[in-house]
Enzyme design. Structure first.
Site, PDB file in Angstrom:
ATOM      1  N   GLY A   1       1.153  -1.161   0.065  1.00 47.81           N
ATOM      2  CA  GLY A   1      -0.170  -0.250  -0.064  1.00 47.81           C
ATOM      3  C   GLY A   1       0.705   1.238  -0.149  1.00 47.81           C
ATOM      4  O   GLY A   1       0.193   2.123   0.613  1.00 47.81           O
TER       5      GLY A   1
ATOM      6  N   GLU B   1       9.435  11.831 -11.947  1.00 47.57           N
ATOM      7  CA  GLU B   1       8.688  10.501 -12.176  1.00 47.57           C
ATOM      8  C   GLU B   1       8.784   9.889 -13.482  1.00 47.57           C
ATOM      9  O   GLU B   1       8.251   8.906 -13.752  1.00 47.57           O
ATOM     10  CB  GLU B   1       6.937  10.215 -11.707  1.00 47.57           C
TER      11      GLU B   1
ATOM     12  N   HIS C   1       0.133   9.718 -12.671  1.00 51.56           N
ATOM     13  CA  HIS C   1       0.824   9.859 -13.288  1.00 51.56           C
ATOM     14  C   HIS C   1      -0.195   9.562 -14.082  1.00 51.56           C
ATOM     15  O   HIS C   1      -1.813   9.118 -14.162  1.00 51.56           O
ATOM     16  CB  HIS C   1       1.404   8.292 -13.456  1.00 51.56           C
TER      17      HIS C   1
ATOM     18  N   ASP D   1       0.272   8.698 -17.274  1.00 57.33           N
ATOM     19  CA  ASP D   1       0.064   8.040 -18.149  1.00 57.33           C
ATOM     20  C   ASP D   1      -1.475   6.643 -17.528  1.00 57.33           C
ATOM     21  O   ASP D   1      -1.921   5.559 -18.283  1.00 57.33           O
ATOM     22  CB  ASP D   1       0.738   6.846 -18.494  1.00 57.33           C
TER      23      ASP D   1
ATOM     24  N   CYS E   1       3.327   0.924 -17.436  1.00 61.46           N
ATOM     25  CA  CYS E   1       4.001   1.647 -16.613  1.00 61.46           C
ATOM     26  C   CYS E   1       4.787   0.633 -16.882  1.00 61.46           C
ATOM     27  O   CYS E   1       6.321   1.167 -16.531  1.00 61.46           O
ATOM     28  CB  CYS E   1       3.207   0.969 -15.434  1.00 61.46           C
TER      29      CYS E   1
HETATM   30  O1  SUG Z   1       4.616   4.468  -7.945  1.00 63.23           O
HETATM   31  N1  SUG Z   1       2.698   1.026  -6.979  1.00 63.23           N
HETATM   32  C1  SUG Z   1       3.456   2.179  -8.147  1.00 63.23           C
HETATM   33  C2  SUG Z   1       2.735   2.243  -9.207  1.00 63.23           C
HETATM   34  C3  SUG Z   1       3.494   2.820 -10.350  1.00 63.23           C
HETATM   35  C4  SUG Z   1       2.610   3.350 -11.838  1.00 63.23           C
HETATM   36  N2  SUG Z   1       3.602   3.572 -12.816  1.00 63.23           N
HETATM   37  C5  SUG Z   1       3.197   4.372 -14.091  1.00 63.23           C
HETATM   38  N3  SUG Z   1       1.215   4.630 -13.622  1.00 63.23           N
HETATM   39  N4  SUG Z   1       3.839   4.809 -15.061  1.00 63.23           N
HETATM   40  C6  SUG Z   1       3.685   3.677  -7.939  1.00 63.23           C
HETATM   41  O2  SUG Z   1       2.344   4.141  -7.100  1.00 63.23           O
HETATM   42  C7  SUG Z   1       2.799   0.178  -4.964  1.00 63.23           C
HETATM   43  C8  SUG Z   1       2.984  -0.114  -4.014  1.00 63.23           C
HETATM   44  C9  SUG Z   1       3.155  -0.886  -3.236  1.00 63.23           C
HETATM   45  O3  SUG Z   1       1.942  -0.626  -2.859  1.00 63.23           O
HETATM   46  O4  SUG Z   1       3.666  -1.962  -2.433  1.00 63.23           O
HETATM   47  C10 SUG Z   1       3.461   1.127  -6.157  1.00 63.23           C
HETATM   48  O5  SUG Z   1       4.590   2.335  -6.026  1.00 63.23           O
END
Ligand code: SUG
Length: 441
Positions: A21, A173, A252, A254, A373
């Site tokens: 989370g 990012e 993001h 995307d 992603c």
């Molecule tokens: O940064 N999730 C990532 C997901 C990244 C998605 N990337 C793009 N949209 N390009 C984030 O929020 C969750 C990890 C955790 O909950 O254990 C996490 O980091």
């Protein structure tokens, strides 16, 4: 650029993939916190998607996972003793820090950095800026290793320039907030940078700011990237993300827009001053003198913001297949959200895209990571493609070897309690060592 192609670099999911989370403003990550994860299924799902993309005639490569846990992080915050003691104490006193040290989040390579291909840059080299990912601890620890890896992969300084992450106060990012549009991949294009906040003080132009979540990308960071890459200011568009979208789970860009060549798919609620913003993007594109940009705007009446986030429609990969067809690689959630399924049918019928493919990526999706992603897009010419380590290309043989490797080392299931298990540390190290034999890095 002679023989230019857009290469997809997919991040391999790491053996400690888990649900802690940790993603700020990321509704899936928050909502699935504490679930038992399936690291083996996760890496295999990602590999199956990447293999299918390669099967379309798209250049497909992989990036290795980062070694976890980051025991250096835990020691830096005061946990001491041998590795087992560090893990145990962190679990008792600071489970959030422990989870950060174990995160497999480097798998989302759309956040590894921002890429400008040779056709867009002043010195004709391919420029990459590693992202600092400073808005969340578990992601910020990726930046150092990511920079080193990018320098290994894009090593020839005559062809490539890899820039360090920006100072942490300028939150960046990477490619998830960057869209390149060009008539053909190898031609000069325009680069659209999307930000949610102006700069470190959090002041946003026009006085609009997200209320629930912090914006993750700063305009000052995007401007720095454009400057470092030597982009022509005439071909750069800075766009502010709608605070309503950020508060609705669009952490993001995307998650709400995707573009490829002369096509931009975007939700109605994506940007501040949407009509004028899309106009600026269109005009900038027209400045290339290569025709008009096709913008397909999805009305909130047709697909609500909530359904866009739930289905991850805009996190699909928009690809040009080897035979020139336009293919959309969607998460299977798009089929389950009725209005989105219908929209995709319409897009096929109307020739917006030629083919739509669906993939089961639910392990990554539960952390808010869809098809787009999981990959970094890098437009490269033939000489640049020949200059990267050969072991990264996802051939059929390497796909099979990676599946074997995953079956051998990856845990089937992983719960938060197991993050203090020194046995898992060993497994991760062994997996990493064995991977060198498969990809040579
Ligand atoms: O940064 N999730 C990532 C997901 C990244 C998605 N990337 C793009 N949209 N390009 C984030 O929020 C969750 C990890 C955790 O909950 O254990 C996490 O980091």
């Amino acid at each position: 650029m002679s023989g230019a192609a857009e290469v997809q670099f997919d991040g391999l999911v790491g053996p400690s993939h888990n649900y802690a989370g940790l993603g700020p403003g990321n509704l899936a990550s928050r909502g699935n916190r504490g679930l038992v994860s399936e690291p083996r299924a996760a890496v295999l799902q990602g590999l199956a998607k990447a293999r299918a993309v390669a099967g379309l005639g798209v250049a497909q490569a992989v990036f290795p996972p980062q070694l976890r846990p980051d025991l250096g992080l835990l020691r830096s915050v005061g946990f001491s003793g041998d590795d087992a003691a560090v893990l145990w104490k962190a679990q008792q006193e600071a489970p959030g820090l422990l989870a950060a040290a174990w995160s497999s989040s480097a798998m989302w390579t759309a956040n590894a950095g921002t890429v400008s291909p040779s056709a867009d840059t002043a010195d004709g080299r391919l420029h990459v800026s590693a992202a600092n990912l400073s808005s969340a601890l578990h992601r910020s620890i990726e930046a150092g290793l990511t920079t080193r890896m990018l320098r290994r992969v894009f090593a020839d300084e005559a062809l490539f320039a890899v820039h360090d992450p920006l100072p942490a106060a300028l939150s960046d990012e990477g490619a998830a907030n960057h869209t390149r549009l060009a008539a053909e991949h190898g031609e000069t294009g325009i680069e659209v940078f999307v930000y949610g906040a102006e700069g470190p003080r959090g002041s946003v132009a026009g006085g609009v700011e997200p209320r629930t979540f912090n914006a993750r990308q700063m305009r000052s960071a995007s401007e720095a990237v454009a400057r470092r890459h030597g982009l022509d200011p005439e071909g750069v568009v800075m766009v502010q993300q709608s605070p309503v979208a950020i508060d609705g789970g669009v952490f993001h860009n995307d998650v709400i827009a995707v573009g490829d060549r002369d096509l931009l798919l975007v939700h109605e609620l994506a940007y501040v001053g949407q009509a004028a913003t899309l106009d600026r993007i269109r005009r900038c594109y027209e400045g290339l003198g290569r025709g008009t940009l096709r913008v397909v705007e999805v009305a909130a009446e047709r697909v609500s913001l909530e359904d866009a986030v739930r289905s991850y429609l805009f996190n699909s990969q928009l690809l040009t297949a080897g035979d020139g067809r336009r293919v959309m690689v969607c998460p299977e959630q798009c089929q389950r959200v009725e209005c989105v399924g219908g929209l995709l049918e319409d897009w096929k019928r109307d020739g917006v895209v030629d083919e739509v493919l669906f993939f089961d990526l639910h392990q990554s999706m539960r952390n808010g990571g869809g098809p787009a992603c999981l990959r970094l897009r890098v437009v490269m010419d033939a000489a640049q493609r020949a200059a990267i380590p050969a072991g990264l290309w996802l051939t059929e043989e390497r796909y099979a070897a990676l599946c074997n490797w995953a079956e051998r080392f990856y845990p089937e299931r992983l719960s938060a309690e197991e993050l203090a298990d020194p046995g898992l540390v060993r497994v991760c190290r062994e997996a990493k060592e064995a991977l060198v034999g498969v990809i040579g890095l």
